[in-house]
Scaffold this active site. Structure first.
Site, short mmCIF file in Angstrom:
data_model
loop_
_atom_site.label_atom_id
_atom_site.label_comp_id
_atom_site.label_asym_id
_atom_site.label_seq_id
_atom_site.Cartn_x
_atom_site.Cartn_y
_atom_site.Cartn_z
N GLY A 217 0.67 11.54 -14.53
CA GLY A 217 1.56 11.14 -13.35
C GLY A 217 0.49 10.34 -12.36
O GLY A 217 -0.74 10.89 -12.10
N HIS A 218 1.26 10.21 -11.08
CA HIS A 218 0.29 9.47 -10.18
C HIS A 218 -0.70 10.37 -9.46
O HIS A 218 -0.42 11.68 -9.31
CB HIS A 218 1.52 9.07 -9.05
CG HIS A 218 1.96 10.22 -8.27
ND1 HIS A 218 1.47 10.56 -7.15
CD2 HIS A 218 3.14 10.74 -8.58
CE1 HIS A 218 2.49 11.36 -6.58
NE2 HIS A 218 3.34 11.66 -7.37
N ASP A 219 -1.64 9.82 -8.96
CA ASP A 219 -2.69 10.45 -8.37
C ASP A 219 -3.48 11.53 -9.11
O ASP A 219 -4.18 12.27 -8.06
CB ASP A 219 -2.33 10.78 -6.97
CG ASP A 219 -1.79 9.69 -6.10
OD1 ASP A 219 -2.83 9.09 -5.52
OD2 ASP A 219 -0.78 9.52 -6.03
#
Length: 311
Positions: A217-219
Site C-alpha cells: 500500500g501507499h507510503d
C-alpha cells in the site's frame, strides 16, 4: 511532496479560494500527509479529533475546517472542505500527464538494462544499470528503480493509493502525487502491485526480495534484505524494518511497524506493531510463546466445562 519552487501563503490561498491566518508572504514549500510532514509543508485535517495532532505536527501550514488559535510560527488555511482542497493542490502541482508511447521519451534507462516487449514506462521514470524488466510490466510516472533490479511479468508500480472519504454521493478518492522507489538489488515477482505515496514515497529497500502476487500500500516503507512470500497484503503507511521475513498470505493493517528481523508465519493477521527479533503467527498475530499458551488454554476449555457440570 515538495513544490517546484517556494510559494507564499497568499498564493496558495488564492489557488484554493480559502481564507488564511498568517503573513501574506509566509513561505509554503510543499504538502504532505501527517506522518511525513516537515517544516514548510501543508497538512490537512477535517475532524476535531485530529486538530491537536495536526496543529502540533512539524507542518507549518495547516489546512483546517475551523478557525482556531494559530500556533506561533505557523499559518492556517481555513476551508469548508480540507480534503477537497488538498486534492486541488495535488492536481495543480502534480497533474496527470497522458502518454503517447509505450515508453516515454523522458525515461532514463541505465547501462545493460533489458526491457522486454509490451511494457509500459511512464513519464520521468529512472531505471538503473543491469536491470531486467519482464513483459507486461507497468511502471507509472516518476518511479525510481535502482541497479540490478529484476521485475517479473505483470507487476504494476505506482497505482493510486486506496484512500477514500465517504460522502453522501459516494466515495471521494484522495489523489496521489507521490512516487515508488525500488532500491538496488531488489527482486519483484510476477503480478505484484506497489502503490505510490499520496504525497511521499513508497519504498522497497535494498536487497529485498518479493514473491509473486504481493500488494504493497501507499507510503509503506520496506527495509533492507526483507523476504516476503506470495499473496501477502500490506496496507498503507506501514514501516517494515530490515531483514524481516513474511510468509504467504499474511495481512498487515495500516500505520504499524514491524521490527527488525521479525518473522511472521503464513496466514497471520497483523493488527498492531510487532517487536523485532521475534517470531509470530495466528490471528491476531502474536509471538509464538504467547500464542502457544493461548492455544493450550483453549484446549482446556472442554475439560473445565465438564468439571463445572459436575459441581
Amino acid at each position: 511532496m515538495k513544490f517546484p519552487k517556494a510559494h507564499t501563503l497568499k498564493q496558495i490561498a488564492h489557488l484554493i479560494s480559502t481564507e488564511y491566518i498568517g503573513a501574506d508572504d509566509f513561505p509554503v514549500l510543499g504538502m504532505n500527509e501527517i506522518h511525513v510532514v516537515e517544516s514548510g509543508d501543508i497538512v490537512f485535517v477535517d475532524h476535531p479529533k485530529y486538530y491537536g495532532k495536526a496543529l502540533e505536527s512539524a507542518a507549518t501550514i495547516v489546512l483546517i475546517n475551523k478557525k482556531v488559535d494559530c500556533p506561533e510560527g505557523k499559518a492556517l488555511l481555513i476551508s469548508d472542505d480540507p480534503f477537497r482542497d488538498f486534492n486541488k493542490l495535488t492536481l495543480h502541482f502534480k497533474p496527470f500527464q497522458s502518454s503517447d508511447s509505450a515508453i516515454s521519451q523522458t525515461v532514463k534507462i541505465g547501462k545493460n538494462t533489458i526491457i522486454q516487449p509490451n511494457c509500459f514506462i511512464g513519464n520521468n521514470v529512472v531505471i538503473g544499470d543491469n536491470c531486467i524488466i519482464h513483459s507486461n510490466v507497468s511502471i507509472y510516472d516518476d518511479t525510481i528503480i535502482g541497479d540490478n533490479v529484476t521485475i517479473h511479468a505483470g507487476t504494476v508500480l505506482g497505482a493510486s493509493a486506496f484512500y477514500y472519504k465517504n460522502r453522501t454521493e459516494g466515495y471521494d478518492q484522495l489523489k496521489s502525487g507521490g512516487r515508488v522507489i525500488i532500491e538496488n538489488n531488489v527482486d519483484l515477482g510476477a503480478l505484484c502491485t506497489i502503490d505510490k505515496g499520496v504525497t511521499g514515497n513508497t519504498i522497497i529497500g535494498e536487497g529485498s526480495k518479493l514473491d509473486n502476487q504481493i500488494q504493497v500500500g501507499h507510503d509503506t516503507r520496506i527495509g533492507k534484505k526483507c523476504l516476503i512470500a506470495s499473496q501477502v497484503g500490506i496496507a498503507g503507511c506501514v514501516i517494515i524494518e530490515d531483514e524481516v521475513t513474511i510468509w504467504g498470505q499474511v495481512g498487515i493493517t495500516s500505520g504499524i511497524t514491524i521490527g527488525t528481523k521479525a518473522i511472521i508465519s503464513a496466514k497471520a493477521g497483523v493488527s498492531k506493531s510487532l517487536e523485532g527479533y521475534k517470531s509470530y503467527f495466528g490471528v491476531p498475530a502474536d509471538d509464538f510463546r504467547s500464542k502457544y499458551k493461548e492455544i493450550a488454554a483453549i484446549r482446556k476449555i472442554p475439560e473445565i466445562l465438564e468439571k463445572l457440570k459436575n459441581l
